[in-house]
Design a protein around this motif. Structure first.
Motif, PDB file in Angstrom:
ATOM      1  N   ALA A   1       0.796  -1.281   0.011  1.00  0.00           N
ATOM      2  CA  ALA A   1       0.093   0.183   0.209  1.00  0.00           C
ATOM      3  C   ALA A   1       0.863   1.127   0.033  1.00  0.00           C
ATOM      4  O   ALA A   1       0.461   2.285  -0.601  1.00  0.00           O
ATOM      5  CB  ALA A   1      -0.917  -0.123   1.152  1.00  0.00           C
ATOM      6  N   MET A   2       2.139   1.213   0.675  1.00  0.00           N
ATOM      7  CA  MET A   2       2.845   2.274   0.756  1.00  0.00           C
ATOM      8  C   MET A   2       3.387   2.433  -0.695  1.00  0.00           C
ATOM      9  O   MET A   2       3.525   3.794  -1.054  1.00  0.00           O
ATOM     10  CB  MET A   2       4.012   2.070   1.664  1.00  0.00           C
ATOM     11  CG  MET A   2       3.592   2.138   3.273  1.00  0.00           C
ATOM     12  SD  MET A   2       5.000   1.889   4.150  1.00  0.00           S
ATOM     13  CE  MET A   2       4.609   2.707   5.694  1.00  0.00           C
ATOM     14  N   LYS A   3       3.891   1.605  -1.152  1.00  0.00           N
ATOM     15  CA  LYS A   3       4.487   1.533  -2.595  1.00  0.00           C
ATOM     16  C   LYS A   3       3.556   2.104  -3.457  1.00  0.00           C
ATOM     17  O   LYS A   3       3.790   2.911  -4.431  1.00  0.00           O
ATOM     18  CB  LYS A   3       5.054   0.315  -3.130  1.00  0.00           C
ATOM     19  CG  LYS A   3       6.274  -0.181  -2.344  1.00  0.00           C
ATOM     20  CD  LYS A   3       6.761  -1.629  -2.599  1.00  0.00           C
ATOM     21  CE  LYS A   3       7.912  -2.209  -1.945  1.00  0.00           C
ATOM     22  NZ  LYS A   3       8.256  -3.464  -2.362  1.00  0.00           N
ATOM     23  N   ALA A   4       2.238   1.885  -3.453  1.00  0.00           N
ATOM     24  CA  ALA A   4       1.116   2.164  -4.481  1.00  0.00           C
ATOM     25  C   ALA A   4       0.463   3.522  -4.000  1.00  0.00           C
ATOM     26  O   ALA A   4      -0.252   4.146  -4.777  1.00  0.00           O
ATOM     27  CB  ALA A   4      -0.064   0.903  -4.506  1.00  0.00           C
ATOM     28  N   LYS A   5       1.122   3.953  -2.876  1.00  0.00           N
ATOM     29  CA  LYS A   5       0.319   5.217  -2.206  1.00  0.00           C
ATOM     30  C   LYS A   5      -1.014   5.294  -2.390  1.00  0.00           C
ATOM     31  O   LYS A   5      -1.759   6.268  -2.365  1.00  0.00           O
ATOM     32  CB  LYS A   5       0.877   6.268  -3.232  1.00  0.00           C
ATOM     33  CG  LYS A   5       2.454   6.537  -3.256  1.00  0.00           C
ATOM     34  CD  LYS A   5       2.466   7.943  -4.082  1.00  0.00           C
ATOM     35  CE  LYS A   5       3.985   8.319  -4.309  1.00  0.00           C
ATOM     36  NZ  LYS A   5       4.993   7.630  -3.407  1.00  0.00           N
ATOM     37  N   ASP A   6      -1.426   4.154  -1.632  1.00  0.00           N
ATOM     38  CA  ASP A   6      -2.943   3.830  -1.338  1.00  0.00           C
ATOM     39  C   ASP A   6      -3.299   4.213   0.145  1.00  0.00           C
ATOM     40  O   ASP A   6      -3.095   3.034   0.936  1.00  0.00           O
ATOM     41  CB  ASP A   6      -3.304   2.194  -1.555  1.00  0.00           C
ATOM     42  CG  ASP A   6      -4.736   1.937  -1.686  1.00  0.00           C
ATOM     43  OD1 ASP A   6      -5.578   2.914  -1.124  1.00  0.00           O
ATOM     44  OD2 ASP A   6      -5.149   0.954  -1.987  1.00  0.00           O
ATOM     45  N   THR A   7      -3.806   5.232   0.259  1.00  0.00           N
ATOM     46  CA  THR A   7      -3.938   5.780   1.643  1.00  0.00           C
ATOM     47  C   THR A   7      -5.002   5.168   2.352  1.00  0.00           C
ATOM     48  O   THR A   7      -5.002   4.915   3.641  1.00  0.00           O
ATOM     49  CB  THR A   7      -4.236   7.547   1.691  1.00  0.00           C
ATOM     50  OG1 THR A   7      -5.525   7.711   0.830  1.00  0.00           O
ATOM     51  CG2 THR A   7      -2.968   8.066   1.355  1.00  0.00           C
ATOM     52  N   VAL A   8      -6.040   4.844   1.733  1.00  0.00           N
ATOM     53  CA  VAL A   8      -7.381   4.161   2.301  1.00  0.00           C
ATOM     54  C   VAL A   8      -6.901   2.800   2.807  1.00  0.00           C
ATOM     55  O   VAL A   8      -7.003   2.264   3.853  1.00  0.00           O
ATOM     56  CB  VAL A   8      -8.455   3.814   1.359  1.00  0.00           C
ATOM     57  CG1 VAL A   8      -9.612   3.185   1.968  1.00  0.00           C
ATOM     58  CG2 VAL A   8      -8.941   5.223   0.958  1.00  0.00           C
ATOM     59  N   ALA A   9      -6.045   1.899   1.939  1.00  0.00           N
ATOM     60  CA  ALA A   9      -5.586   0.676   2.471  1.00  0.00           C
ATOM     61  C   ALA A   9      -4.514   0.853   3.351  1.00  0.00           C
ATOM     62  O   ALA A   9      -4.484   0.132   4.402  1.00  0.00           O
ATOM     63  CB  ALA A   9      -5.202  -0.116   1.234  1.00  0.00           C
ATOM     64  N   LEU A  10      -3.826   1.868   3.568  1.00  0.00           N
ATOM     65  CA  LEU A  10      -2.593   1.969   4.186  1.00  0.00           C
ATOM     66  C   LEU A  10      -3.459   2.242   5.938  1.00  0.00           C
ATOM     67  O   LEU A  10      -3.075   1.683   6.814  1.00  0.00           O
ATOM     68  CB  LEU A  10      -1.859   2.870   4.013  1.00  0.00           C
ATOM     69  CG  LEU A  10      -0.586   3.385   4.744  1.00  0.00           C
ATOM     70  CD1 LEU A  10       0.308   1.907   4.719  1.00  0.00           C
ATOM     71  CD2 LEU A  10       0.184   4.427   4.058  1.00  0.00           C
TER      72      LEU A  10
END
Length: 149
Positions: free
Chosen positions: A14-23
Motif C-alpha cells: 500500500a505504501m508503494k502504491a500510495k494507497d492511503t485508504v488501504a494503508l
C-alpha cells in the motif's frame, strides 16, 4: 503470526502504491493485533480464531459507522468507512451466503431435534461455533430465527 506477516506485506504494498485508504485500514488492523497481544493475561500469539474475530469486529465497526453516516446524510464520511471495511474483509475467510448459512442452521436443528424459539440459544451456540469466521452473528441469528419460527 501469519496474519501479521500478511498485514505487514500489504502495508508495504500500500505504501508503494500510495494507497492511503488501504494503508490507514491496514495500520488499524496492525494496531488492533498488537493491542490484543499485549492485553494483560494475553498469550504471546493470537490463535487463528481470535484473529478472525478481531478482523470481523473491525469490519463491523466500520460498517456500523458507515450506516450511521448514511442515516445522517453524510455519504462523504460513509464512503471511506466502507472502503476500509472492504480492505479488511480481504483478510477474512470467504463469507457464506445467507442461503448457505440457513442450510447449515437447518441441518443443526434437524440433527439435534430442536424445535421452537425456546431452543434458539442452543442452536445459536452450536451454529456460532460451526460457522465461526465464515458468517457474522447477525446473519446466523436471522437464519436461526427464520428456521425456528
Amino acid at each position: 503470526m501469519s496474519l501479521q506477516n500478511d498485514i505487514m506485506d500489504a502495508i508495504k504494498n500500500a505504501m508503494k502504491a500510495k494507497d492511503t485508504v488501504a494503508l490507514e485500514s491496514l495500520r488499524a488492523v496492525k494496531s488492533a493485533l498488537l493491542l490484543a497481544q499485549t492485553e494483560s493475561g494475553a498469550k504471546e500469539e493470537l490463535s487463528a480464531e481470535e484473529e478472525i474475530k478481531l478482523l470481523q469486529r473491525l469490519v463491523k465497526q466500520r460498517k456500523d459507522s458507515a450506516n450511521i453516516y448514511i442515516e445522517q446524510g453524510r455519504q462523504d464520511l460513509a464512503d471511506p468507512e466502507l472502503e476500509q471495511a472492504a480492505v479488511i474483509e480481504k483478510f477474512l475467510p470467504a463469507q457464506l451466503s445467507e442461503e448457505e448459512v440457513e442450510a447449515v442452521v437447518k441441518k443443526i436443528i434437524a440433527d439435534n431435534g430442536f424445535s421452537g424459539m425456546a431452543d434458539m440459544g442452543k442452536v445459536m451456540g452450536i451454529a456460532s461455533k460451526e460457522l465461526a469466521g465464515t458468517a457474522d452473528g447477525k446473519t446466523i441469528s436471522n437464519a436461526v430465527k427464520k428456521a425456528l419460527a
